[in-house]
Enzyme design. Structure first.
Site, short mmCIF file in Angstrom:
data_model
loop_
_atom_site.label_atom_id
_atom_site.label_comp_id
_atom_site.label_asym_id
_atom_site.label_seq_id
_atom_site.Cartn_x
_atom_site.Cartn_y
_atom_site.Cartn_z
N LYS A 212 -38.92 4.39 -20.27
CA LYS A 212 -37.74 4.32 -21.15
C LYS A 212 -36.60 3.53 -20.51
CE LYS A 212 -36.89 8.61 -21.88
NZ LYS A 212 -38.00 9.18 -21.08
N THR B 63 -36.77 1.23 -18.17
CA THR B 63 -37.16 -0.18 -18.12
C THR B 63 -36.95 -0.84 -19.47
OG1 THR B 63 -38.79 0.28 -16.39
CG2 THR B 63 -39.06 -1.77 -17.64
N ARG C 116 -28.61 7.26 -17.34
CA ARG C 116 -28.40 8.41 -16.44
C ARG C 116 -28.53 8.00 -14.98
NH1 ARG C 116 -33.05 12.11 -18.52
NH2 ARG C 116 -33.98 10.06 -18.77
N LYS D 114 -41.98 10.66 -8.41
CA LYS D 114 -41.56 9.62 -9.34
C LYS D 114 -41.19 8.31 -8.67
CE LYS D 114 -38.45 8.94 -13.28
NZ LYS D 114 -37.37 9.54 -14.08
N ALA E 239 -33.80 17.18 -19.32
CA ALA E 239 -34.01 17.17 -20.77
C ALA E 239 -34.78 18.39 -21.25
CB ALA E 239 -34.73 15.90 -21.19
N PHE F 124 -37.45 12.30 -21.56
CA PHE F 124 -38.77 12.67 -22.05
C PHE F 124 -39.01 12.11 -23.45
CE2 PHE F 124 -38.07 16.38 -19.02
CZ PHE F 124 -38.84 15.81 -18.02
N PHE G 244 -48.14 -2.90 -20.05
CA PHE G 244 -48.65 -2.80 -18.68
C PHE G 244 -49.74 -3.85 -18.49
CE2 PHE G 244 -46.45 1.11 -19.16
CZ PHE G 244 -46.16 1.59 -17.89
N TRP H 271 -40.58 -5.52 -17.87
CA TRP H 271 -40.96 -5.41 -16.47
C TRP H 271 -41.32 -6.79 -15.91
CZ3 TRP H 271 -44.21 -6.41 -12.56
CH2 TRP H 271 -44.12 -5.62 -11.41
#
Length: 555
Positions: free
Chosen positions: A69, A71, A92, A103, A272, A300, A380, A408
C-alpha cells in the site's frame, strides 16, 4: 538493486527546497537535519482543504508480507505530479519493531519511497519516543498513586488496564509483574507492555485537532476502577498536562520527500487491528491545505483500515475521500485461491480466478460508502502476462476501473495510468461518504452493521464478559461513541484460517475496551497481539553499519 540501494542512489533536495514547492518558507520550518522538518499547525487552512481532493489507498486481505500500500501510495502521488496535479503523499510513520522484525523497512519500496529512508525507518524526528514517554509517564503515575499513603485514589490494581509501551518487538514483555523489591519497589501487580504503535497515546495523537484537544483527550483516558467500582481517569492523577508537554513537538507533522522529489508528510502510526490504523487528522488536513490532491493510506485491508478511516477518522475530522484505491496483488489473490505461500511466484490462473471473490468483497464494502473505487494491481516481477490479463479483464467485466501500478520498478512514471483513473474517479464523486452506522445506534447495532456490510458476516455473538461490559459502557454514558473493531487482518472474518471470501460465518465479540481519550469503543473479536515477537530469523540480523556510518540491510 534493493530498496536501500535505490534510495541511496538519489541525492535528496534540501528540505527547504521541497517546502518551497508548496509555498512554505524556511522560517516556518523546524529543521531536523538537512532533509527533515516539522511543520507548524498554523499552516492548516480549513477553507483550502475543503477544495482539495482526498484519495484513500487501501487493499485486499493481505498476505503476511503485505501488498505494498505504501509503495502504491507514493507511486500514485508521484504519478499525479507527473500528470500535472499538485499532490502530496500523507502516510504513517514506521514502527521500529517491525523494521527489525519480519517486515523490514516501511517507507515504500523500489522507486516509490520516501527519503531519507534510513532516518524514517529508525528514530526519525523522535515522535515515537515522545509517545512512549507520555504513555510510560502515566504508568509511573498510576503505580505511584497505588503505593501512596497520603494521596491514594483507591485504585484497585487488579482493574488497571493501562500498560507500559516500548517501540520494539519483544514477546518477553507481553506479561510482566511490576513492583517487586519490597517497600521500595512499590505494590506488586500483573501488567505488561504494548508496542508503542498500539498505545492509546498514539491513537489520541492521530485523532487530535490541536494541542489543547490533545491534552483534553489525555485527561479522558480510562485507567481502571477504584475498589468501590467507580472509574478512574487520567485527569484524576493530574497526568494530562505533563503528558501533553512531552508531546509538544510530536504533535507537529513531518515533511520529507519522495524519490521523485515531491513533498510528503509523515505523522503517526496507530495499529489498524486495535486502533484506527491511519496517519493523524492534523497531517491529512495539512496536506489538503498545501496541495490540490492528497494520497493517504489506511492499514491492512479495507475491512480494517478503510472502514475505520471512514467511520472514525473522516467522521471526526469532517473529511470525505473522493476516491478509494484498492491495492490488489496477483500473489495475494492466488493465496486466497488456495495456493500455498511458498508457491505464489509460479503462474496459476486457476488459483488466481478462485481468489477474485476476495477482491470483489472489498470492492463491495467500499462501494457501500458511496465513494468511487479504482483497483491498483501492484506488479511483482513474478507476475505473468496471462495473470495480469486475467485480473484486468475481470475488473473490466465487473465495471471496476483498474490499472497496473508499477511504482516499485518505475516510480511515478509507472503509475501515470493509475493516476489518470484516480483523477477521473475523484472528479466524478459529487457527494460525501455515507457512514456504515449512525452514532446514535446502539453499540450492538453498530457492530452488526459493520460485520454484515463490511465483512459479509451473517451475524454477531457476544461472550458473557462482553455482555457485562456493554452494561458498564451504557452506565458510563459512552454508548454513542464510534466503534473500532479489533480482529485479525488475515481474514475478512475473525478466524485467520478463513481466507478468500468467507460465507456463512458469525463474528464473536470476546470483550470490549474503552478508548475514551481517542474517542471510540473497541469490540475485540479473537486474540489481538499488541506486543509482537521477533521471527525465527529477525530482519535485525541483516542490519549493519560500517566505519563511515553507511547502513546496510535496512530494506
Amino acid at each position: 538493486m534493493n530498496d536501500l540501494q535505490i534510495a541511496n542512489s538519489v541525492t535528496p533536495l534540501p528540505i527547504q527546497q521541497i517546502a518551497a514547492k508548496i509555498g512554505i518558507s524556511s522560517d516556518q520550518l523546524d529543521f531536523y537535519g538537512k532533509y527533515k522538518a516539522k511543520l507548524p499547525l498554523d499552516l492548516i487552512d480549513e477553507q483550502k482543504l475543503k477544495q482539495s481532493k482526498l484519495i484513500l489507498v487501501t487493499a485486499i486481505t493481505p498476505t503476511p508480507a503485505g501488498e505494498g500500500k505504501t509503495t502504491v501510495t507514493i507511486g500514485l502521488n508521484d504519478g499525479l505530479n507527473r500528470i500535472g496535479k499538485a499532490s502530496l503523499a500523507v502516510i504513517r510513520e514506521p514502527s521500529l519493531g517491525p523494521v527489525f522484525g519480519i517486515k523490514g523497512g516501511a517507507a515504500g519500496g523500489g522507486w516509490s519511497q520516501v527519503i531519507p529512508m534510513e532516518d524514517i525507518n529508525l528514530h526519525f524526528t523522535g515522535d515515537f519516543h515522545a509517545i512512549e514517554k507520555a504513555n510510560n509517564l502515566l504508568s509511573a503515575l498510576i503505580d505511584n498513586n497505588i503505593q501512596s499513603k497520603s494521596r491514594n485514589l483507591g485504585i484497585d490494581p487488579r482493574t488497571v488496564l493501562w500498560k507500559r509501551a516500548m517501540d520494539m518487538n519483544d514477546r518477553a514483555l507481553r506479561a510482566t509483574i511490576v513492583g517487586l523489591g519490597g517497600k521500595n519497589g512499590g505494590m506488586p501487580r500483573e501488567t505488561g507492555f504494548n508496542i508503542t504503535a498500539a498505545s492509546e497515546v498514539m491513537a489520541i495523537l492521530c485523532m487530535s485537532k490541536n494541542l489543547e484537544d490533545l491534552k483534553a483527550r489525555f485527561a479522558k483516558i480510562y485507567i481502571g476502577d477504584r475498589f468501590d467500582g467507580m472509574p478512574v481517569f487520567a485527569s484524576e492523577l493530574n497526568a494530562h498536562g505533563a503528558m501533553a508537554t512531552l508531546m509538544k513537538e510530536a504533535i507537529k507533522p513531518n515533511l520529507v520527500q519522495t524519490l521523485g522529489q515531491n513533498p510528503a508528510i509523515i505523522h503517526g502510526g496507530p495499529f489498524a487491528n486495535i486502533a484506527q490504523g491511519t496517519n493523524s487528522i492534523l497531517a491529512t488536513k495539512m496536506g489538503l491545505s498545501l496541495g490540490d490532491y492528497v494520497v493517504t493510506e489506511a492499514g491492512f485491508g479495507s475491512d480494517l483500515g478503510a472502514e475505520k478511516f471512514f467511520n472514525i477518522k473522516s467522521r471526526a475530522a469532517g473529511l470525505s475521500p473522493r476516491a478509494v484505491v484498492i491495492v490488489a496483488t496477483i500473489r495475494a489473490l492466488k493465496y486466497h485461491g488456495g495456493k500455498p505461500l511458498k508457491e505464489l511466484t509460479s503462474e496459476d490462473l486457476s488459483a488466481l480466478g478462485k481468489g477474485l471473490p476476495n477482491l470483489q468483497r472489498h470492492v463491495d464494502s467500499i462501494r457501500s460508502f458511496g465513494v468511487p473505487v479504482v483497483v491498483a494491481v501492484n506488479v511483482f516481477s513474478s507476475d505473468t502476462d496471462a495473470e495480469k490479463k486475467l485480473l484486468l479483464n475481470y475488473c473490466q467485466t465487473q465495471g471496476i476501473p483498474a490499472a497496473l501500478s508499477e511504482g516499485w520498478a518505475k516510480g511515478g512514471e509507472g503509475c501515470m495510468n493509475l493516476a489518470d483513473l484516480v483523477v477521473k474517479a475523484a472528479d466524478d464523486c459529487k457527494q460525501d461518504f455515507k457512514p456504515t452506522y449512525d452514532l446514535e445506534d446502539e453499540v450492538t447495532e453498530k457492530i452488526r452493521k459493520v460485520a454484515q456490510t463490511i465483512y459479509g458476516a451473517d451475524g454477531v455473538e457476544y461472550s458473557t464478559v462482553a455482555k457485562s461490559q456493554l452494561k458498564k459502557i451504557e452506565k458510563l454514558g459512552m454508548s454513542k461513541l464510534p466503534i473500532c473493531m479489533a480482529k485479525t487482518q488475515k481474514s475478512l472474518s475473525d478466524n485467520e484460517k478463513l481466507i478468500g471470501r468467507p460465507m456463512g460465518f458469525t463474528i464473536t465479540i470476546r470483550e470490549f475496551e474503552i478508548a475514551a481519550g481517542a474517542g471510540f469503543l473497541i469490540p475485540i473479536a479473537g486474540e489481538i497481539l499488541r506486543m509482537p515477537g521477533l521471527p525465527e530469523v529477525p530482519s535485525a540480523e541483516t542490519v549493519d553499519i560500517d566505519e563511515n556510518g553507511v547502513i546496510s540491510g535496512l530494506f
